[in-house]
Design an enzyme around this catalytic site. Sequence first.
Site, short mmCIF file in Angstrom:
data_model
loop_
_atom_site.label_atom_id
_atom_site.label_comp_id
_atom_site.label_asym_id
_atom_site.label_seq_id
_atom_site.Cartn_x
_atom_site.Cartn_y
_atom_site.Cartn_z
N LYS A 19 6.25 56.99 20.30
CA LYS A 19 5.93 57.56 19.00
C LYS A 19 5.29 56.49 18.11
CE LYS A 19 6.89 61.27 18.22
NZ LYS A 19 7.93 62.25 17.98
N CYS A 55 37.07 69.02 0.76
CA CYS A 55 35.99 69.87 1.27
C CYS A 55 35.23 70.52 0.12
CB CYS A 55 36.56 70.94 2.21
SG CYS A 55 35.32 72.12 2.78
N CYS A 73 37.80 78.06 6.26
CA CYS A 73 36.64 77.46 5.59
C CYS A 73 35.38 78.23 6.00
CB CYS A 73 36.53 75.99 6.00
SG CYS A 73 35.23 75.09 5.14
N ASP A 103 -0.03 67.00 18.29
CA ASP A 103 1.00 67.61 17.45
C ASP A 103 0.64 69.06 17.18
OD1 ASP A 103 3.33 67.68 16.08
OD2 ASP A 103 2.60 66.69 14.28
N TYR A 149 -2.24 69.96 29.59
CA TYR A 149 -1.89 68.66 30.17
C TYR A 149 -0.97 68.71 31.37
CZ TYR A 149 2.11 69.61 27.13
OH TYR A 149 3.17 70.22 26.49
N GLU A 151 -1.43 59.82 28.22
CA GLU A 151 -2.11 60.92 27.55
C GLU A 151 -1.72 60.93 26.08
OE1 GLU A 151 -1.25 64.59 29.76
OE2 GLU A 151 -0.75 63.29 31.44
N CYS A 204 36.73 68.63 7.67
CA CYS A 204 37.60 69.57 6.96
C CYS A 204 38.50 70.21 8.02
CB CYS A 204 36.79 70.64 6.24
SG CYS A 204 37.82 72.00 5.61
N LYS A 254 -0.40 62.36 22.68
CA LYS A 254 0.59 63.39 22.37
C LYS A 254 0.10 64.17 21.16
CE LYS A 254 5.55 63.95 21.63
NZ LYS A 254 5.46 64.77 20.41
N CYS A 266 36.12 74.61 0.51
CA CYS A 266 37.46 75.21 0.39
C CYS A 266 38.46 74.27 -0.28
CB CYS A 266 37.97 75.64 1.76
SG CYS A 266 38.25 74.25 2.89
#
Length: 664
Positions: free
Chosen positions: A308, A402, A426, A114, A221, A110, A420, A112, A405
Amino acid sequence: MNIEQQITQLRDELRQHNYNYYVLDNPTISDYDFDIKLKELQALEEAHPEFYDANSPTLRVGGEVTKNFKTVVHAHRMYSLDNSYSLEDLKDWETRIKKLVDGDVQYTCELKYDGASINLTYKNGALVQAVTRGDGVQGDDVTANVKTINSVPLQLKPPFPEQFEIRGEIVLPFDGFNKMNEERIANGEEPYRNPRNTASGSLKLQDSAEVAKRPLDCLLYGLVGSNFNFTTQFESLERARQMGFKAPKESKLCNTIDEVFEFINHWDHARHELPYETDGVVVKVNSLYQQEELGFTAKAPRWAIAYKFKAEQVSTVLNEITYQVGRTGAITPVANLEPVELAGTIVKRASLHNADQIEKLDIRVGDTVYVEKGGEIIPKIIAVNLEERPVDSKPTEYITNCPECNTPLERIEGEAKHYCPNYNGCNPQIIGRIQHYISRKAMDIEGLGGETVALLVNAGLISNFADLYELTKEDILPLDRMAEKSADNLIAGIEASKQIPFERVLFAIGIRFVGETVAKKLAQHYKSIDALQNASIEELVNVDEIGTKIAESVVDFFSNEENQKIISRLKSYGVQLEISAEKLANQTNKLEGNIFVVSGVFYQVSRTDLKKLIEDNGGKVSSSISSKTNYVVAGDKMGPSKKEKAEKIGVEIISEEDFLLMIK
């Protein structure tokens, strides 16, 4: 003919004309004549409200306003699909399938589409509910809006099951999308970016009369339920069409994977002639019996896969690399791009994953890069155009501290990401952990979103998720955009979260590597947070499907003094940190240490319930027979090759009755 008969006849006529026009694309009446009949019916219904029908054709114009969309738990989970990108991927999938089922395998292919996934529920032939996919476990009730879509039948053509669900995609055809944009541009408004997002956004408009103005379509479907009189997916599509659903006829029955690939190759080119957006092909095992045999993984059905189509690619310039901190402290580098249109959306950012990826592609600021949407969802950089590289270009140096922080970053041996370690100091980590705690699949706290969590943390009102349970209405009312009703809803949502079952609380507290499935395993094995907290790495590794990495992470989490305090506080607030007595009453260890394979058709309990009974009594369900299998529960129509394999390696074959006696 009396008034009631007149109304019924007009409704039936209009439904048939609507079906001819929107589903069959074969109108048998002019628009003018249709409108005359519709106005006649409206006049009769207004004069005789005693004959009101919630699914009358006159209600297609909408008018109902929904301020808040109710969250609904799906009776049958809406799984996502595994993806494939080549013939080799499909052949690997076929090999896995043929190890698990007997006999020949056919496939239904079938397109697909979107759009926005939708689940429709019908009772006695009438549409009673329409729910978005949401997170697959629960979605939003958008019934009033979906009723305005002309290709969604409000009343089915008989015969139909007493109650069932059907799934599909709400799409916006290209023609309708272009007309909407022409109007917006003429009115000086910004045009919509793509049909998919516009269709999805339309379902969440508060006024259904506004939805009715949009030329949405619904392509179905998948019938869901067990009381059907067909045995294959291909038959189910034809049955759906007979009941009045718009199930696209581009589907095809294939006998081999090579035939499947021919279908894919054809539509990879022919899809551009379709009136809707498509991004691939869904391949399903045709036999519903074989689908049931194959079952599901934690995330997707084993009996279906999405192929896909090759993602669209564009080139643009990388302006800057910034770094984001996740709730676990993981650092993700982000490419900030010169805005470019890709697959209908404007892309400004793309993930660079980690330091290794940057080094592998030698990505530098100022480079011209090729971008595509991974699975057509998340943009990613796939290559650099070295010919366009500026002469003064310098290699990218990954950050050492980081970005939030300034704590020196760490990289665990064998892992790709930097972290980190400032767990409790943080800010993005603190906010991220609380956002995870309140999320839908975790504690699902209504009235509390990610932005509000950030506001609460930044205002100093909370610094961990246990603090949520001490919030008062007076604390949160001064927050930006917090009205009295919103404050009431937030406090009520936090209170209601105390009823969330233990397995979801365990997922919510955010132990690294403990996702939904692992949390469920640990909750079932240990029954309470206290027992889990006292488990050693060696004991955890002996739990089914728990590896060393997960075991070490669990022990690390509970050895942290701050985490111990938070768990203790959650306990004092009444959060569910053990399996309820009611649930425990239905669980035993009678089957502990035994692995079962379930095969065939069962009559006293369904296959799903049978598997649950095995797990509730301490056993494990496997999808294939091996030397580790202790029992095969054989129902009617058990596959001959499974029976042969079980006998060959000496696995005991028991009946449904034998099994039920084992757990009696």
